[in-house]
Design an enzyme around this catalytic site. Structure first.
Site, PDB file in Angstrom:
ATOM      1  N   TRP A  32      28.805  12.533 107.666  1.00  0.00           N
ATOM      2  CA  TRP A  32      29.067  12.311 109.098  1.00  0.00           C
ATOM      3  C   TRP A  32      28.085  11.308 109.677  1.00  0.00           C
ATOM      4  O   TRP A  32      28.302  10.759 110.746  1.00  0.00           O
ATOM      5  CB  TRP A  32      29.030  13.636 109.872  1.00  0.00           C
ATOM      6  CG  TRP A  32      27.652  14.249 110.058  1.00  0.00           C
ATOM      7  CD1 TRP A  32      26.689  14.393 109.108  1.00  0.00           C
ATOM      8  CD2 TRP A  32      27.108  14.802 111.269  1.00  0.00           C
ATOM      9  NE1 TRP A  32      25.579  15.020 109.633  1.00  0.00           N
ATOM     10  CE2 TRP A  32      25.808  15.283 110.966  1.00  0.00           C
ATOM     11  CE3 TRP A  32      27.574  14.950 112.562  1.00  0.00           C
ATOM     12  CZ2 TRP A  32      24.985  15.893 111.914  1.00  0.00           C
ATOM     13  CZ3 TRP A  32      26.757  15.564 113.516  1.00  0.00           C
ATOM     14  CH2 TRP A  32      25.478  16.020 113.185  1.00  0.00           C
ATOM     15  N   ASP A  33      27.008  11.033 108.952  1.00  0.00           N
ATOM     16  CA  ASP A  33      25.997  10.068 109.385  1.00  0.00           C
ATOM     17  C   ASP A  33      26.677   8.767 109.837  1.00  0.00           C
ATOM     18  O   ASP A  33      26.265   8.137 110.814  1.00  0.00           O
ATOM     19  CB  ASP A  33      25.038   9.717 108.229  1.00  0.00           C
ATOM     20  CG  ASP A  33      24.396  10.935 107.578  1.00  0.00           C
ATOM     21  OD1 ASP A  33      25.021  12.004 107.620  1.00  0.00           O
ATOM     22  OD2 ASP A  33      23.297  10.818 107.029  1.00  0.00           O
ATOM     23  N   GLU A  91      21.930  23.121 109.222  1.00  0.00           N
ATOM     24  CA  GLU A  91      22.511  23.703 108.009  1.00  0.00           C
ATOM     25  C   GLU A  91      21.815  24.977 107.557  1.00  0.00           C
ATOM     26  O   GLU A  91      22.235  25.603 106.592  1.00  0.00           O
ATOM     27  CB  GLU A  91      22.482  22.659 106.888  1.00  0.00           C
ATOM     28  CG  GLU A  91      23.423  21.511 107.161  1.00  0.00           C
ATOM     29  CD  GLU A  91      23.339  20.407 106.118  1.00  0.00           C
ATOM     30  OE1 GLU A  91      22.315  20.332 105.407  1.00  0.00           O
ATOM     31  OE2 GLU A  91      24.290  19.618 106.033  1.00  0.00           O
ATOM     32  N   LYS A 125      17.286  23.507 111.366  1.00  0.00           N
ATOM     33  CA  LYS A 125      16.876  22.329 110.590  1.00  0.00           C
ATOM     34  C   LYS A 125      16.833  21.077 111.465  1.00  0.00           C
ATOM     35  O   LYS A 125      15.947  20.242 111.349  1.00  0.00           O
ATOM     36  CB  LYS A 125      17.872  22.130 109.447  1.00  0.00           C
ATOM     37  CG  LYS A 125      17.564  20.957 108.547  1.00  0.00           C
ATOM     38  CD  LYS A 125      18.568  20.874 107.418  1.00  0.00           C
ATOM     39  CE  LYS A 125      18.317  19.677 106.531  1.00  0.00           C
ATOM     40  NZ  LYS A 125      19.392  19.465 105.562  1.00  0.00           N
ATOM     41  N   GLN A 126      17.837  20.913 112.308  1.00  0.00           N
ATOM     42  CA  GLN A 126      17.956  19.651 113.054  1.00  0.00           C
ATOM     43  C   GLN A 126      18.714  19.883 114.354  1.00  0.00           C
ATOM     44  O   GLN A 126      19.314  20.946 114.545  1.00  0.00           O
ATOM     45  CB  GLN A 126      18.692  18.617 112.206  1.00  0.00           C
ATOM     46  CG  GLN A 126      20.125  18.981 111.896  1.00  0.00           C
ATOM     47  CD  GLN A 126      20.669  18.231 110.692  1.00  0.00           C
ATOM     48  OE1 GLN A 126      20.354  18.564 109.544  1.00  0.00           O
ATOM     49  NE2 GLN A 126      21.475  17.228 110.927  1.00  0.00           N
TER      50      GLN A 126
HETATM   51  C1  BGC Z   1      21.567  16.726 106.847  1.00  0.00           C
HETATM   52  C2  BGC Z   1      22.998  16.329 107.130  1.00  0.00           C
HETATM   53  C3  BGC Z   1      23.176  14.895 106.708  1.00  0.00           C
HETATM   54  C4  BGC Z   1      22.781  14.702 105.258  1.00  0.00           C
HETATM   55  C5  BGC Z   1      22.845  13.255 104.833  1.00  0.00           C
HETATM   56  C6  BGC Z   1      21.254  16.512 105.378  1.00  0.00           C
HETATM   57  O1  BGC Z   1      19.928  16.795 105.119  1.00  0.00           O
HETATM   58  O2  BGC Z   1      21.347  18.071 107.186  1.00  0.00           O
HETATM   59  O3  BGC Z   1      23.274  16.479 108.495  1.00  0.00           O
HETATM   60  O4  BGC Z   1      24.481  14.512 106.915  1.00  0.00           O
HETATM   61  O5  BGC Z   1      21.469  15.142 105.065  1.00  0.00           O
HETATM   62  O6  BGC Z   1      21.986  12.464 105.573  1.00  0.00           O
END
Ligand code: BGC
Length: 725
Positions: free
Chosen positions: A322-323, A464, A576-577
């Site tokens: 999704w980035d 996540e 996490k984010q």
């Molecule tokens: C993140 C995801 C991201 C992926 C690739 C993961 O660590 O939690 O949101 O899409 O890394 O960058």
């Protein structure tokens, strides 16, 4: 200008990974890591390719790495000259960001090495280098050079068959067949400025090398020009045709290639550069590097997308997340609409795989790949992370439960349309894609008869760490918003092109006119509760109240994975984010100022920023809620992440190193959408509502608005939008 140059005045052997990532050159299709000619796979030399993947046995399917054509090793009077084994008197290397040229200078007591390299973005993909030896002492010089196909791979080897041939006059050819039967052709020409006689290459341990030995004296200068062209084909019958094309390409002189490259790069650089007054040199460099990085990743000529680690390697299987839609595409939407269109078409082309995936899990519609490879193929496995201590794989639910990905794909299409007003994508499969995405959510949702509400249960949000939660706010709101946008765009296209829309709607009559509006009306949206707080998911506020800072201290093993059912974060509020924060940052007009502020303050201490995606979303929201100090700080972290190179290299025991395109894209988002406050409006087009932090006195950048090029110049007192072309 200093800010447009990354330079190092010494070589530290322990930082090879970092240089390799940072000093990468690329053209959105091939990329060459910032390593030195004398290095090999142990130094992670990488010549990476986007869009072609391969699987060896039961290992992870990943992108492939091409044979290294720039392999050169020198021996002077039988002594090896290498930055790895001998200490050089003087060593410099770097990148000219505004020219996209890598350079190195090494000075040994007997001779100097100077090299430069660049990648051309032409009809074929070419890596070109010039390697110059300047002799300081008389002696015997041996030059061992050629193609090294024993490459760095995480889950390889990917070439089940390989053959080399000497085509004479310094030109050689590699043909490799991957495990999944793709044919890689790489042709390389080696041209010396001095007479070296016949070049007789020999194969040894997957290297195809020639060795010349010459007597040299002070002031002798030897230039080796290397040109490599690569092609991938699926069918052997095309080899001859490709061969001819590639031969023609190899004949073009070095200087001509360089001029062409510089001209093309200058155009893109002038278009994309962001001029800032105020920030210190580090930040200026971080911004210049972010833009450089985004330019190297732009798929101009292929319908491919951008992997999460870009062109820096096979981490995350070289897959697209999704980035791309959320963090990268907004930059291309404004400046490179053709590239942005390719990114959208890549997803439309992935529809069949997304439908297959939904079906596999028992749903209707399109469930896009969490880790998307060619044609949208799902590469994500059920075990993505290995435990830091036991090295045992941990079951993660990214592949089957991170359902927001389909909504992100839809949002990507709407964002592209908002910036370009190009409706063609909808007729080229976009309408079908949007409807299939909505059909997926409709079939995933649980309809509660008592409340007459639809719940999206058993999901993973952007954070996540908490898996299999119910009603992740980001996901539910995203589905509602893209669902309403889907209805609106179809009604509006219907007025423009009734026949085509009706044709596209034929299989979806009942769904579109009856089920979808009811689903959207009754979809449960986690409302702001006490103190205006939106729960990240059902029951989130009941979790243990501990900050990210305190929780991280409890780690027993370094790199310990905090998520999953046994991870330390599981029963806590630590995330996490940015999750609710991402929702509020992306849909800032959907929520009140109070809700934005309250949730921003609330979630901040619980956020680990364990992903490179987190900082930029915090900065965006910080600008919105008038917290300019933090807005700048989060932006800075995003802009400087790869320059500093101190991001996580491991999740548990799994290698996740490489460059972070989403961080570069995120920094640009913070500047353009956050600080400059760019907004799309229905009646005034693009407008600005700036939130300049104290550190930024002015910001100047260009953007396209429906084919017209503008320049924005914003200071504390002025907002100027000037037409350029
Ligand atoms: C993140 C995801 C991201 C992926 C690739 C993961 O660590 O939690 O949101 O899409 O890394 O960058």
């Amino acid at each position: 200008m200093k800010k447009n140059k990354i330079s190092f005045s010494s070589f530290d052997v322990d930082k090879q990974d970092y240089y390799g990532n940072l000093l990468l050159i690329g053209n959105g299709h091939i990329g060459y890591r910032g390593s030195f000619e004398e290095m090999d796979k142990d130094s992670k030399v990488g010549f990476n390719l986007i869009g072609k993947y391969d699987q060896k046995d039961n290992f992870w399917r990943e992108s492939i790495n091409l044979p290294n054509p720039l392999f050169v090793r020198l021996c002077f009077n039988d002594q090896k000259l290498s930055v790895l084994s001998s200490s050089s008197d003087n060593h410099q290397m770097g990148l000219l960001l505004d020219k996209a040229i890598f350079y190195r200078h090494s000075s040994f007591s007997s001779l100097n090495i100077d090299s430069e390299r660049f990648i051309v973005d032409g009809d074929t993909d070419e890596l070109i280098s010039r390697y110059v030896i300047e002799v300081k002492e008389a002696g015997q010089l041996a030059i061992n050079y050629g193609l090294d196909s024993d490459v760095w791979e995480l889950n390889g080897p990917h070439y089940q068959k390989r053959s080399f041939s000497n085509e004479g006059q310094g030109q050689i050819r590699f043909v490799g067949t991957t495990n999944q039967e793709a044919i890689v052709i790489e042709k390389v020409s080696y041209h010396f400025s001095v007479k070296v006689g016949d070049q007789n290459f020999n194969e040894n341990s997957n290297r195809y090398l020639n060795k010349i030995s010459i007597r040299v004296k002070p002031l002798d200068k030897i230039t080796l020009t290397i040109k490599a062209v690569v092609s991938i084909i699926e069918d052997e019958s095309f080899i001859n045709e490709k061969d001819l094309q590639m031969n023609a390409q190899l004949k073009i002189p070095y200087q001509k290639c360089l001029n062409k490259h510089m001209l093309a790069w200058k155009h893109d650089w002038e278009l994309a550069k962001i001029e800032l007054k105020g920030p210190d040199n580090d930040v200026q460099k971080g911004v210049a590097y972010s833009i450089y990085h985004l330019l190297t990743l732009a798929p101009h000529k292929y319908i491919t997308s951008i992997p999460a680690r870009g062109l820096s390697g096979q981490t995350y299987k070289g897959a697209v997340f999704w980035d791309t839609e959320i963090f990268l595409a907004p930059f291309y939407n404004l400046l490179f609409p053709k590239v942005a269109r390719n990114l959208v078409i890549y997803r439309i082309n992935g529809l069949a795989e997304a439908i297959k995936k939904a079906h596999k899990y028992g749903y209707d519609g399109a469930f896009y790949a969490w880790e998307s490879q060619e044609n949208g193929f799902e590469a994500c496995s059920e075990y993505n992370i290995a435990d830091a201590k036991t090295k045992k794989p941990i079951r993660t639910y990214f592949v089957d439960k991170q359902i927001h990905i389909s909504g992100d794909v839809a949002l990507g299409m709407f964002n592209y349309y908002e910036a370009t007003k190009d409706t063609s994508i909808f007729y080229l499969g976009g309408i079908k894609t949007l409807l299939e995405i909505m059909r997926f959510y409709y079939s995933y949702a649980h309809h509660d008869i008592k409340t007459n509400q639809y719940f999206l249960n058993d999901v993973i949000g952007p954070d996540e760490y908490h898996e299999r939660v119910n009603n992740n706010a980001f996901t539910n709101y995203l589905v509602k918003i893209v669902g309403e946008k889907t209805r609106a765009i179809i009604f509006s296209l219907h007025q423009e092109n009734k026949q085509m829309v009706e044709e596209a709607l034929k299989p979806y009559q009942e769904f579109f006119y009856q089920k979808l509006p009811i689903f959207l009306e009754h979809l449960f949206l986690p409302a702001a509760q006490k103190k205006h707080l939106i729960p990240q998911f059902d029951g989130y506020f009941k979790l243990e109240d501990i900050t990210a800072y305190e929780l991280v201290k409890k780690r027993i093993t370094p790199n310990e994975y905090l998520g999953g059912s046994t991870g330390l974060a599981n029963k806590t509020r630590v995330i996490k984010q940015a999750d609710v924060v991402t929702l509020l940052a992306l849909f800032r007009d959907f929520f009140s100022a109070r809700i934005k502020r309250a949730n921003y303050d609330f979630y901040l201490p619980y956020t680990e920023h364990g992903s490179s995606l987190s900082n930029s979303m915090y900065s965006l929201l910080a600008s919105e809620v008038a917290d300019p100090i933090r807005a700048y700080d989060f932006f800075k972290r995003s802009a400087l992440l790869d320059l500093k190179g101190d991001s996580k290299n491991y999740a548990g025991a799994t290698y996740i190193g490489g460059l972070h395109p989403a961080s570069a894209g995120g920094a640009v988002l913070d500047l353009i959408y956050g600080f400059a406050g760019l907004r799309f409006t229905d009646n005034q087009g693009i407008i600005f509502k700036p939130h300049l932090p104290a550190e930024i006195k002015s910001i100047k950048f260009r953007f396209y608005e429906q084919g017209i090029l503008y320049e924005a110049f914003i200071t504390k007192r002025k907002i100027l939008k000037r037409r350029i072309l």
